[in-house]
Structures are given as C-alpha cells and as structure tokens.
Design a protein around this motif. Structure first.
Motif, PDB file in Angstrom:
ATOM      1  N   ASP A 280       0.840  -1.207   0.000  1.00  0.00           N
ATOM      2  CA  ASP A 280       0.000   0.000   0.000  1.00  0.00           C
ATOM      3  C   ASP A 280       0.872   1.252   0.000  1.00  0.00           C
ATOM      4  OD1 ASP A 280      -2.261  -1.560   0.051  1.00  0.00           O
ATOM      5  OD2 ASP A 280      -2.624  -1.327   2.209  1.00  0.00           O
ATOM      6  N   ALA A 281       1.897   1.254   0.833  1.00  0.00           N
ATOM      7  CA  ALA A 281       2.792   2.409   0.902  1.00  0.00           C
ATOM      8  C   ALA A 281       3.535   2.599  -0.420  1.00  0.00           C
ATOM      9  CB  ALA A 281       3.784   2.226   2.047  1.00  0.00           C
ATOM     10  N   GLN A 282       3.935   1.499  -1.018  1.00  0.00           N
ATOM     11  CA  GLN A 282       4.667   1.562  -2.278  1.00  0.00           C
ATOM     12  C   GLN A 282       3.810   2.146  -3.391  1.00  0.00           C
ATOM     13  OE1 GLN A 282       6.299  -2.243  -3.325  1.00  0.00           O
ATOM     14  NE2 GLN A 282       6.971  -1.599  -5.357  1.00  0.00           N
ATOM     15  N   ALA A 283       2.514   1.850  -3.391  1.00  0.00           N
ATOM     16  CA  ALA A 283       1.608   2.352  -4.439  1.00  0.00           C
ATOM     17  C   ALA A 283       1.403   3.858  -4.346  1.00  0.00           C
ATOM     18  CB  ALA A 283       0.270   1.631  -4.355  1.00  0.00           C
ATOM     19  N   GLY A 284       1.636   4.441  -3.186  1.00  0.00           N
ATOM     20  CA  GLY A 284       1.537   5.892  -3.045  1.00  0.00           C
ATOM     21  C   GLY A 284       0.162   6.452  -3.350  1.00  0.00           C
ATOM     22  N   GLY A 285      -0.886   5.695  -3.057  1.00  0.00           N
ATOM     23  CA  GLY A 285      -2.244   6.190  -3.276  1.00  0.00           C
ATOM     24  C   GLY A 285      -2.754   6.005  -4.688  1.00  0.00           C
TER      25      GLY A 285
END
Length: 496
Positions: A280-285
C-alpha cells in the motif's frame, strides 16, 4: 482455418477481458460470457486501457475493430467461434466442467484454449468428447500487450491443433511458444514461483521491504531479462569464453545455502498484513487503473526501444512488434485517394497520446518528426512504394528536413496531416507537409523534405521505377497549380 474471424471468451476477469481486447483490436469479433454482474463495466475499462496502449504502441493502421457481444450462456457464446478461450477461476472441477460444456456446443473444428496458469491440460480435457482440440494457451498480464502465450498440449491433444494455434496467434501479434511436455505450471510460472518463494522469505526475514525488492529487480536484471532472457544474459556474463566459462565459474555457487527454495514460507496473517501494508505504501495512493496505465506506458516504451535494436532489425519483443506492424501495413486497406486532385493530399489522422507529451502536457519535439515521417511514408505507399517495393531493394530515403513549429499540440488533441509535392525528378521528391489541429483546422507545424530514391542493396541513388514515377507525375501535375506554401525555402531564424 487460415484466419480467425470470431472468438469466444468464457470468463471476463483480468485475463479473459484482456484476451477479448487483444482479439478485438486485431479485428476479430468476440462473444463474451461472464455471469459477474459488473462484467460489462470491468471489460469496458480493460478495453479502454488497451485502446490507449495500442494508440501509443503503433502508428500502423489497425484493422477495423472487432465487435464485442455479451452472451447469456456458454452455448450461445461459442456459436461459430473459431477460437474459444476459457479464463474462469483456477479450480480444476470448475474449469473441467466449463471446458466440457464448451466442447459439447462448439463448432467441430474450433480451437479450445485454456488460460490456466498451472493445471495440466490432460486433467482439463479428461471428460471432453473431442479432447484432441483442447490445449493450454497460457498468456501473461496484460494479455493485450505482452505477446507471449505458452502452448501446451495434453495427452489427447493433436499435433495439428498445436500447429494451428501457433499460426493463429501470429494474427493477433502474439508469440506462441510450444512447451514440449506438459508439466504443472509449465515454464514461465515455474520460474516465477521460484523467484516469488525467495522474495517472500526476504520480506518475512526483514531483509528488505517490497519496494526495495522491486527496485532491485527493475533497475538491474529485470531490464536484461526484458530483452535477452536468462541464458543469453549469462552467456555474455561468461565473457569471451561464453557459457561454459560462466557455468564453470558460478556453477559451484548452486551448492551454497543461499536460497530457501525447499523451505516454504508460512503465509500467516502477520506476514500477509506486513506485505499488504508495504505494498500500500509503495503504491503511493495510486489506484489499480492508474498503475495499469503506468505499466502499459512503460511496456510500450520498452517495446519501442527494442524495436530499434540489432541495427534497426528489432530484438525480442521489439522484433515481434515490428513484424506485427509489417503485417498490419500489408493488410491495411489502400487509401482511396484521387491522385489528380488539385489540393494537398490528406495522409494521416492521429491523436496526441500520453507517450507523446512532455512535462507540460505538450507534444514533444521528436514526435513532430515522427508524424512527418509517417506522413511521407503514407505518400510513398500512395505512389506504390510499399513493403514489397522495399523488399525488392528500392526505397526513398529522406535526406533533408526543415520543421517549423507554429502552434501547440496537447495531450488528447486530434491531428491530421497533408502533403503537397513541390517538385520531382527521376531520383528526387521535394514535398511540403502540414500538421493540423483537427478541431480548429489551424496549422500546428510544417515540414519541407527532400527524399532521394535509392537502390538499398547497392547503397546508391537510382531512378525510381516507371510505375512509381507515373504516379508521382500524376500528383505533381495536379499540385502544379497550387499556391506555393508559406514557409517553403525558409532558413532557421528567418524573419517572416
């Protein structure tokens, strides 16, 4: 069967919807059956992404889009289909039942492929009355861009079926690789599973997080694999002594306890949550659709780069793209243009896509040259300089170009180009092209070009063949009465 005209897709998820897009954009009609209540929305979004990707991928004229028809049953969907692709969830009983139902309703000579990523075709075809025509056609996501499909026959699959499938996938721009023996997960997924297993241990043991692991792949060996694969990459690593030296130098490492291939990580709730949170953090929203579009743009760029490899012959997926484009050009409808019309010839209609723009959202400089190059190519096809003409050793080469940028082309703008012959002789062709904004009809850019007819085998200028010169003269005679375009003969920096 020499050409697929109708396909059926049974199951319209990530893979089935992308199969449909691949067929439709190759001009094949598709019947779709998927009982999911939002199937039309999901497949519509996949189609939209695929069309955006193809607009970036090639300037070759795609055939008229196939039609997409949603059906109410498997029996209805497979009627008159020459290729039927099953892409339902990965459960043996479900797939076997669906394939048996397809077999009972399909035309006698229809090819029946399964998108399974690991089930054995012999197990899938066990209850079919005509198992000889069933095989695994395992693609990679996104199916509409990645060209590989693993073709795997079962114990009852005929060799003729695999051969027909190999020819058929070429029509839709894919590379069919025949796997000699059936084995669970075939070849690609076996390699992926080994890498995936080790990756999970690296996350579990806190060696790195998901983003670091992905960075290691995409900034290093991922790029090597994209164009040469594994063995050819390692052959180079062996230096002048080649693969044997590489194996002798690094083979002993295989006995070292570096990896955990025989030890399976426990995907418990804690590890699932760790991976989920890092991802989730890697996708950056970014949403899944945003990530898909970014992925497609990147893949298109890689394939374009590979298309220019090996001295312009193409390499890997880029060579396959170049060959697919050649077939598209060869099969494209010839322009119905009156060569004696007393006005610049409208050659090209296109649209500014995401791969063409800079950080300001404007069409970047080299794309103007691309459009003008495609315009001159279009003129050459009109006068008979087609693929056959080039294969026979003759062509026109552009030896001088002067581009003027008069306006702005932005993301999404529809453009068209025209071309006027200014002068010619038996070896030279002097032309003036203009790119227009289709909505306003305002000129965006102009290009004055000199083309030289050459014998490509002898590498020298020679007269064009008589039939080509005759068509040039017909256009030139019609254009002789046109006003000389503003901008002809200008030098850089010249005041208006």
């Amino acid at each position: 069967m020499t050409k697929i005209t109708k396909a059926a897709c049974i199951g319209g998820g990530v893979i089935g919807g992308a199969w449909a897009a691949r067929f439709i954009l190759a001009g094949v009609d598709v019947n779709m059956f998927d009982p999911h209540p939002e199937a039309k929305r999901i497949i519509g979004e996949v189609m939209a992404n695929a069309e955006k990707a193809y607009a970036m991928l090639t300037m070759a004229p795609l055939p008229k889009k196939g039609t997409l028809t949603f059906c109410n049953s498997i029996e209805e969907a497979v009627q008159n289909a020459e290729w039927i692709q099953e892409s339902v969830p990965e459960r043996l009983a479900l797939k076997r039942g669906v394939l048996t139902e397809i077999d009972a309703a399909a035309s006698p000579d229809a090819l029946i492929g399964s998108s399974t990523s690991g089930l054995m075709p012999s197990d899938l075809q066990a209850e079919m009355k005509h198992p000889e025509r069933m095989f695994v056609a395992h693609p990679y996501n996104p199916v509409y861009l990645l060209p590989l499909v693993e073709l795997v026959g079962g114990k009852q699959t005929s060799k003729e079926t695999i051969a027909r499938a190999g020819v058929a996938v070429e029509q839709i721009g894919m590379k069919g690789v025949v796997i000699a023996k059936e084995i669970e997960a075939f070849v690609g997924d076996r390699l992926l599973e080994a890498l995936w297993r080790e990756a999970l241990w690296l996350i579990q043991d806190d060696i790195c997080d998901t983003e670091t692991l992905d960075n290691v792949m995409r900034y290093s060996f991922g790029m090597r694999w994209a164009q040469m694969g594994l063995f050819e990459t390692y052959r180079i690593a062996g230096g002048e002594a080649g693969m044997r030296h590489f194996l002798a130098q690094f083979g002993p490492c295989l006995k070292w306890p570096w990896t955990k291939f025989t030890d399976v990580v426990d995907l418990d709730d804690a590890l699932v949550e760790k991976i989920g949170a890092q991802s989730d953090a890697q996708a950056g929203g970014r949403s899944i659709r945003e990530l898909e579009r970014i992925r497609d743009e990147n893949l298109v760029g890689i394939m374009h780069a590979l298309k220019s490899g090996d001295g312009g012959k193409g390499w890997g997926a880029g060579k396959l793209l170049a060959e697919f484009e050649q077939r598209l050009w060869a099969n494209a409808e010839r322009p119905q243009t009156d060569l004696g019309q007393a006005e610049p010839i409208r050659i090209l209609d296109t649209k500014v896509n995401a791969a063409w723009v800079d950080y300001n959202g404007h069409m970047t400089e080299h794309r103007y040259l691309q459009v003008f190059g495609d315009t001159s190519d279009g003129l050459l096809r009109l006068i008979g300089v087609d693929l056959d003409y080039v294969k026979n050793g003759h062509s026109y080469y552009t030896v001088e170009t002067h581009i003027r940028n008069l306006g702005e082309a932005r993301l999404g703008d529809a453009l068209y180009s025209t071309c006027q012959i200014l002068s010619h002789d038996e070896k030279r062709l002097h032309i003036f092209s203009t790119i227009y904004n289709a909505a306003s009809s305002e000129p965006v850019a102009t290009a004055e070009q000199m083309l030289l007819h050459v014998d490509s085998k002898a590498s020298k200028a020679v007269p064009a063949l008589p039939e080509v010169i005759a068509k040039v003269e017909a256009i030139a005679e019609a254009h002789a009465g046109l006003a000389r375009p503003e901008g002809v003969g200008r030098s850089v920096g010249q005041k208006r």
